[in-house]
Structure formats: structure tokens, C-alpha cells
Design a protein around this motif. Sequence first.
Motif, PDB file in Angstrom:
ATOM      1  N   THR A  33       5.766   0.896   7.041  1.00  0.00           N
ATOM      2  CA  THR A  33       4.663   1.145   6.123  1.00  0.00           C
ATOM      3  C   THR A  33       5.513   0.420   4.464  1.00  0.00           C
ATOM      4  O   THR A  33       4.740  -0.011   2.890  1.00  0.00           O
ATOM      5  N   GLU A  34       6.357   1.269   4.609  1.00  0.00           N
ATOM      6  CA  GLU A  34       7.559   1.307   2.972  1.00  0.00           C
ATOM      7  C   GLU A  34       8.297  -0.246   3.001  1.00  0.00           C
ATOM      8  O   GLU A  34       7.961  -1.077   2.252  1.00  0.00           O
ATOM      9  N   LEU A  35       8.623  -0.942   4.294  1.00  0.00           N
ATOM     10  CA  LEU A  35       8.371  -1.986   4.286  1.00  0.00           C
ATOM     11  C   LEU A  35       8.293  -2.997   4.665  1.00  0.00           C
ATOM     12  O   LEU A  35       8.615  -4.461   4.616  1.00  0.00           O
ATOM     13  N   LYS A  36       7.149  -3.050   4.993  1.00  0.00           N
ATOM     14  CA  LYS A  36       5.707  -4.067   5.630  1.00  0.00           C
ATOM     15  C   LYS A  36       5.690  -5.460   4.475  1.00  0.00           C
ATOM     16  O   LYS A  36       5.408  -6.673   4.970  1.00  0.00           O
ATOM     17  N   SER A  37       6.168  -4.991   2.946  1.00  0.00           N
ATOM     18  CA  SER A  37       5.133  -5.698   2.052  1.00  0.00           C
ATOM     19  C   SER A  37       6.910  -6.699   2.010  1.00  0.00           C
ATOM     20  O   SER A  37       6.532  -7.950   0.742  1.00  0.00           O
ATOM     21  N   ILE A  38       7.635  -6.423   2.479  1.00  0.00           N
ATOM     22  CA  ILE A  38       9.488  -7.472   2.658  1.00  0.00           C
ATOM     23  C   ILE A  38       9.202  -9.274   2.623  1.00  0.00           C
ATOM     24  O   ILE A  38       8.961  -8.580   4.010  1.00  0.00           O
ATOM     25  N   PRO A  39       8.860  -9.894   2.548  1.00  0.00           N
ATOM     26  CA  PRO A  39       9.174 -11.425   3.377  1.00  0.00           C
ATOM     27  C   PRO A  39      10.660 -11.281   4.287  1.00  0.00           C
ATOM     28  O   PRO A  39      10.763 -11.088   3.468  1.00  0.00           O
ATOM     29  N   VAL A  40      10.070 -11.547   4.597  1.00  0.00           N
ATOM     30  CA  VAL A  40      11.038 -12.434   6.204  1.00  0.00           C
ATOM     31  C   VAL A  40      10.425 -13.398   6.442  1.00  0.00           C
ATOM     32  O   VAL A  40       9.767 -14.250   6.919  1.00  0.00           O
ATOM     33  N   ALA A  98       6.287 -13.458  15.725  1.00  0.00           N
ATOM     34  CA  ALA A  98       6.850 -12.009  14.964  1.00  0.00           C
ATOM     35  C   ALA A  98       6.385 -11.533  13.856  1.00  0.00           C
ATOM     36  O   ALA A  98       6.497  -9.953  13.527  1.00  0.00           O
ATOM     37  N   GLY A  99       5.490 -12.168  12.364  1.00  0.00           N
ATOM     38  CA  GLY A  99       4.300 -11.611  11.789  1.00  0.00           C
ATOM     39  C   GLY A  99       5.297 -11.649  10.622  1.00  0.00           C
ATOM     40  O   GLY A  99       5.314 -11.142   9.213  1.00  0.00           O
ATOM     41  N   ALA A 100       6.694 -12.635  10.952  1.00  0.00           N
ATOM     42  CA  ALA A 100       7.461 -13.406   9.587  1.00  0.00           C
ATOM     43  C   ALA A 100       6.433 -13.772   8.624  1.00  0.00           C
ATOM     44  O   ALA A 100       5.294 -14.463   9.384  1.00  0.00           O
ATOM     45  N   GLU A 101       6.766 -14.045   7.387  1.00  0.00           N
ATOM     46  CA  GLU A 101       6.302 -14.752   5.875  1.00  0.00           C
ATOM     47  C   GLU A 101       6.225 -16.410   6.538  1.00  0.00           C
ATOM     48  O   GLU A 101       5.330 -16.945   6.468  1.00  0.00           O
ATOM     49  N   THR A 102       7.521 -16.608   6.959  1.00  0.00           N
ATOM     50  CA  THR A 102       7.907 -18.221   6.691  1.00  0.00           C
ATOM     51  C   THR A 102       8.988 -18.208   8.133  1.00  0.00           C
ATOM     52  O   THR A 102       9.430 -17.757   8.570  1.00  0.00           O
TER      53      THR A 102
END
Length: 121
Positions: free
Chosen positions: A75-82, A98-102
Motif C-alpha cells: 500500500t505504501e509503495l505501490k504508487s512509485i512508478p517502476v 510485473a505491473g510496471a508503469e513503463t
Amino acid sequence: MDDTKRKIIIFDDDEDILSICNYILEEKGWDVYTFTDCNDIIERVSGIQPEVILMDNWIPDAGGIIATQTLKKSTELKSIPVIYFSANSDIQLLASHAGAETYLAKPFDLDELERVIATVA
């Protein structure tokens, strides 16, 4: 000049890539943290609270997909883009799994690195 530098973490076991990225990103004003494995990833990322994470597909020990999924479950870290990066031809699929943003395909040029970071930071 703002004292609070933007923070970025790079997870890659390739020392050459780490040193090049480190140099380029520090020149651009980032605080760069590098790790050659993804052990204790939640603790490491929590302690640094970066704006962006670069994740290699083949990072020891768990691998980039599991490491990224672990972050995205937090919850704490999921908004950090990977930004997922790999020389694998299926990188788009891997990144999405993996669920990475890009993602960024290796080998990449430095303009491309900066451009991809700029899209998420």
C-alpha cells in the motif's frame, strides 16, 4: 537550487549499467541509489522513498517480475512508478505482467533513459 533532490533507485546486477546510469542521472540532479539484488526490497524502498524505480528483469534473487509485484502489493509503495528494463524481446509483456508503469529495452541510449524517466517522474 532546491536541496531536496529527486531520488531514484536502480535495481540491476550489471555494474556497467549502474555506473553509467548513476553518472547520467546524478548530472541531471537525481540522488541515485543502486542495488545489485532485490533482497529486502520493501525495506530498501521504504527507507529511500524514491520518485522512480528502474527494475532489471534478471535481478537476483527473486527476479524483476516478483520484485515489482511485491512493490505493487505494498500500500505504501505501490504508487512509485517502476520502469522495467531488459534486453528481453518480450519486455513489453514482462513489464505488464510485473505491473510496471513503463519499460525501457536494453541496450538503450541515454536520451531514451531520460525521456522514459521524465514520462513517469
